[in-house]
Design an enzyme around this catalytic site. Structure first.
Site, mmCIF file in Angstrom:
data_model
loop_
_atom_site.group_PDB
_atom_site.id
_atom_site.type_symbol
_atom_site.label_atom_id
_atom_site.label_comp_id
_atom_site.label_asym_id
_atom_site.label_seq_id
_atom_site.Cartn_x
_atom_site.Cartn_y
_atom_site.Cartn_z
ATOM 1 N N ASP A 1 0.870 -1.373 0.154
ATOM 2 C CA ASP A 1 0.098 0.027 -0.096
ATOM 3 C C ASP A 1 1.077 1.087 -0.162
ATOM 4 O O ASP A 1 1.993 1.245 0.414
ATOM 5 C CB ASP A 1 -0.977 -0.038 1.368
ATOM 6 C CG ASP A 1 -2.231 0.974 0.933
ATOM 7 O OD1 ASP A 1 -3.204 0.316 0.840
ATOM 8 O OD2 ASP A 1 -2.051 2.240 1.121
ATOM 9 N N SER A 2 0.262 2.328 -0.399
ATOM 10 C CA SER A 2 1.142 3.569 -0.350
ATOM 11 C C SER A 2 1.104 4.419 0.650
ATOM 12 O O SER A 2 1.870 5.223 1.064
ATOM 13 C CB SER A 2 0.719 4.322 -1.799
ATOM 14 O OG SER A 2 -0.580 4.945 -1.509
ATOM 15 N N ASN B 1 4.171 2.608 -4.281
ATOM 16 C CA ASN B 1 3.226 2.807 -5.289
ATOM 17 C C ASN B 1 3.086 1.682 -5.985
ATOM 18 O O ASN B 1 4.114 0.920 -6.617
ATOM 19 C CB ASN B 1 3.779 3.722 -6.096
ATOM 20 C CG ASN B 1 2.931 4.247 -7.144
ATOM 21 O OD1 ASN B 1 2.386 3.365 -8.026
ATOM 22 N ND2 ASN B 1 2.635 5.758 -7.454
ATOM 23 N N ALA B 2 1.781 1.202 -5.960
ATOM 24 C CA ALA B 2 1.366 -0.136 -6.861
ATOM 25 C C ALA B 2 1.990 -0.329 -8.145
ATOM 26 O O ALA B 2 2.525 -1.205 -8.737
ATOM 27 C CB ALA B 2 0.035 -0.374 -6.828
ATOM 28 N N ASP C 1 -7.227 -4.279 -5.491
ATOM 29 C CA ASP C 1 -8.351 -3.546 -4.836
ATOM 30 C C ASP C 1 -7.738 -2.118 -4.792
ATOM 31 O O ASP C 1 -7.624 -1.562 -3.676
ATOM 32 C CB ASP C 1 -8.542 -3.965 -3.517
ATOM 33 C CG ASP C 1 -9.823 -3.483 -3.000
ATOM 34 O OD1 ASP C 1 -10.671 -2.668 -3.880
ATOM 35 O OD2 ASP C 1 -10.028 -3.562 -1.894
ATOM 36 N N CYS D 1 -14.073 0.064 -7.437
ATOM 37 C CA CYS D 1 -15.124 0.578 -6.454
ATOM 38 C C CYS D 1 -15.624 1.812 -7.089
ATOM 39 O O CYS D 1 -16.194 2.769 -6.562
ATOM 40 C CB CYS D 1 -14.759 0.604 -4.870
ATOM 41 S SG CYS D 1 -13.285 1.666 -5.006
HETATM 42 N N1 SAH Z 1 -8.077 -3.735 0.070
HETATM 43 C C1 SAH Z 1 -8.443 -3.105 1.058
HETATM 44 C C2 SAH Z 1 -9.086 -1.549 0.599
HETATM 45 C C3 SAH Z 1 -8.180 -0.898 -0.278
HETATM 46 S S1 SAH Z 1 -8.629 0.874 -0.409
HETATM 47 C C4 SAH Z 1 -9.394 -3.619 2.268
HETATM 48 O O1 SAH Z 1 -9.920 -4.573 1.458
HETATM 49 O O2 SAH Z 1 -9.520 -3.139 3.117
HETATM 50 C C5 SAH Z 1 -7.438 1.526 -1.457
HETATM 51 C C6 SAH Z 1 -6.070 1.560 -0.795
HETATM 52 O O3 SAH Z 1 -5.264 1.902 -2.131
HETATM 53 C C7 SAH Z 1 -5.712 2.616 0.088
HETATM 54 O O4 SAH Z 1 -5.424 1.968 1.288
HETATM 55 C C8 SAH Z 1 -4.663 3.469 -0.585
HETATM 56 O O5 SAH Z 1 -3.782 3.970 0.525
HETATM 57 C C9 SAH Z 1 -4.041 2.596 -1.476
HETATM 58 N N2 SAH Z 1 -3.488 3.391 -2.605
HETATM 59 C C10 SAH Z 1 -4.009 4.257 -3.268
HETATM 60 N N3 SAH Z 1 -3.208 4.686 -4.437
HETATM 61 C C11 SAH Z 1 -2.038 3.499 -4.387
HETATM 62 C C12 SAH Z 1 -0.958 3.498 -5.085
HETATM 63 N N4 SAH Z 1 -0.534 4.020 -6.272
HETATM 64 N N5 SAH Z 1 -0.112 2.518 -4.823
HETATM 65 C C13 SAH Z 1 -0.480 1.783 -3.570
HETATM 66 N N6 SAH Z 1 -1.628 1.906 -2.685
HETATM 67 C C14 SAH Z 1 -2.491 2.781 -3.321
#
Ligand code: SAH
Length: 417
Positions: free
Chosen positions: A270-271, A300-301, A321, A361
């Site tokens: 997660d970021s 960063n994903a 997700d 979502c």
């Molecule tokens: N899978 C989680 C919900 C994810 S919500 C669950 O079931 O509880 C989306 C998440 O993506 C957030 O935590 C946010 O911090 C993260 N995020 C947003 N942009 C991102 C990126 N570029 N790289 C990695 N994570 C990211």
């Protein structure tokens, strides 16, 4: 019955009437043809062309969504309105007892989907939260009635008001900090996907009797908890999971901690550092002999998946997700490119027979568009995907037919060959 003249009337055009008759409950400001001077949040009667009575609605003086229809009848008074609200809240609670099992955290009232437009109630074990998204429910007398009904229906002792600052701004409501409405407990631990005794034998792999536990703090500035709308998808993913897992955009570990019950190795990224710190706290709650430690990575994903793919890393299951890339139809093309890039990279890293759990979502992205994107990504990687499940949000976040906005989450589970 004599009509109560104190209830203001709002006249709407043909387009609004057609929309309401189609089952939707919103009337946009541009479809209102004659509006009285009404106080914010007033109960109003909706009148169509040729003075056709269309029902009763809650009025907003500032939102683009000017009216939210409550019912087709003409409610005669504030008492009628609150009787209706009390009945709807009881229905919402009864519905959850039908559809939720093995969890002590779930959405108890989901706004339009529970025909309580603008009102959200969540339960996190012994802490309940209320979120008010419209002027109507912000009136102190109505809020008090809702809290009192909620206590009667559920026995809730601790109720916290949570705040969505952006929405309060749109509704021109004064800003406030989250605060306890009753009781003093505002933080707790809750459990998702606890199997009923014996269920494990019926093949609910990974869903131990004890369930997966999470911290929740209703007052902390940083959002805690889990995405309750994914609860059933955590369990669904675990049914297919094995071997090495990668959970992309893990937040506080929702999928990762469930997968750690059945997989040999779990990596989660997660970021947000704060989210990962909470994920580690959650992991401690769930640590038990034989479970692999989850490797939490702040990254960063897009960058990390690129590096991992280049390094030839392979997984048996990957969960994607990401946050809602498309906030509206306007940025749909950019959002679809984002989804495709993530899905492409994940597909390249799945072993033959591996499982992709891919979510969106964004309400603005339809399931059809999402599947088209996935088809393109599968083609580009010269692989094939068999759809195992087309899923949505958990049943405690119901979708109301006729109100497409209540159906927003897509979760596709596919076997990749
Ligand atoms: N899978 C989680 C919900 C994810 S919500 C669950 O079931 O509880 C989306 C998440 O993506 C957030 O935590 C946010 O911090 C993260 N995020 C947003 N942009 C991102 C990126 N570029 N790289 C990695 N994570 C990211």
């Amino acid at each position: 019955m004599a009509q109560d003249t104190r209830i203001p009337q709002v006249k709407v055009n043909d387009r609004a009437m057609a929309r309401l008759r189609g089952g939707h409950v919103w009337v946009y400001a541009s479809d209102v043809v004659d509006e009285p001077k009404a106080e914010p949040g007033t109960l109003v009667h909706v009148i169509g062309p040729k003075d056709k009575p269309l029902g009763s609605a809650l009025y907003s003086s500032s939102s683009q969504i000017k009216l939210r229809l409550l019912c087709r009848e003409q409610l005669a008074s504030e008492d009628d309105l609150m009787d209706l609200a009390r009945r709807r809240l009881a229905e919402a609670v009864a519905f959850r007892s039908q559809v939720v099992s093995g969890a002590d955290a779930y959405r108890l009232a989901f706004s339009e989907a529970d025909r309580l437009p603008g009102l959200i109630v969540d339960r996190y074990n012994d802490v309940y939260t209320i979120q008010i998204l419209t002027q109507a429910w912000d009136r102190p007398s109505r809020k008090e009635a809702i809290v009192s009904r909620l206590r009667d229906l559920t026995g809730a002792e601790n109720i916290v008001e949570r705040v969505d600052e952006r929405i309060r701004e749109l509704e021109q409501l004064p800003q406030l900090a989250p605060h306890a409405l009753c009781g003093s407990k505002t933080a707790t631990v809750f459990t998702l996907n606890r199997a009923s005794p014996g269920a494990a034998k019926e093949g609910t792999a990974g869903v131990g009797e004890s369930g997966v536990q999470f911290h929740y703090d209703a007052l902390s500035g940083q959002k805690t908890g889990a995405f309750l709308d994914q609860r059933e998808n955590y369990a669904a993913a675990a049914r297919y999971a094995r071997g090495e897992a990668l959970d992309v955009c893990t937040y506080q570990g929702g999928f990762a901690l469930q997968l750690a019950r059945v997989c040999a190795k779990v990596t989660a990224l997660d970021s947000s550092r704060e989210a990962l710190e909470m994920a580690e706290q959650n992991e401690k709650l769930n640590s038990a002999a034989g479970r692999p430690e989850v490797e939490w990575i702040e990254a960063n994903a897009f960058d990390l998946l690129k590096d991992y793919a280049a390094a030839g890393k392979q997984y048996d299951i990957i969960v994607l997700d990401p946050p809602a890339f498309a906030k509206s139809k306007r940025n749909l093309p950019a959002a679809m490119r984002g989804y495709k890039e993530l899905n492409l990279r994940a597909l390249r890293m799945l072993r033959p027979g591996g499982i992709l759990v891919t979510c969106s979502c964004s309400f603005a992205v339809s399931e059809e568009e999402f599947l088209l994107m996935l088809t393109g990504a599968v083609q580009d990687t010269h692989r094939a995907a068999r759809i195992l499940e087309r899923r949505g949000q958990s049943q405690d976040h119901p979708s109301l037919l006729g109100v497409p906005e209540t159906s927003y989450l897509k979760c596709i589970i596919a076997s990749i060959v």
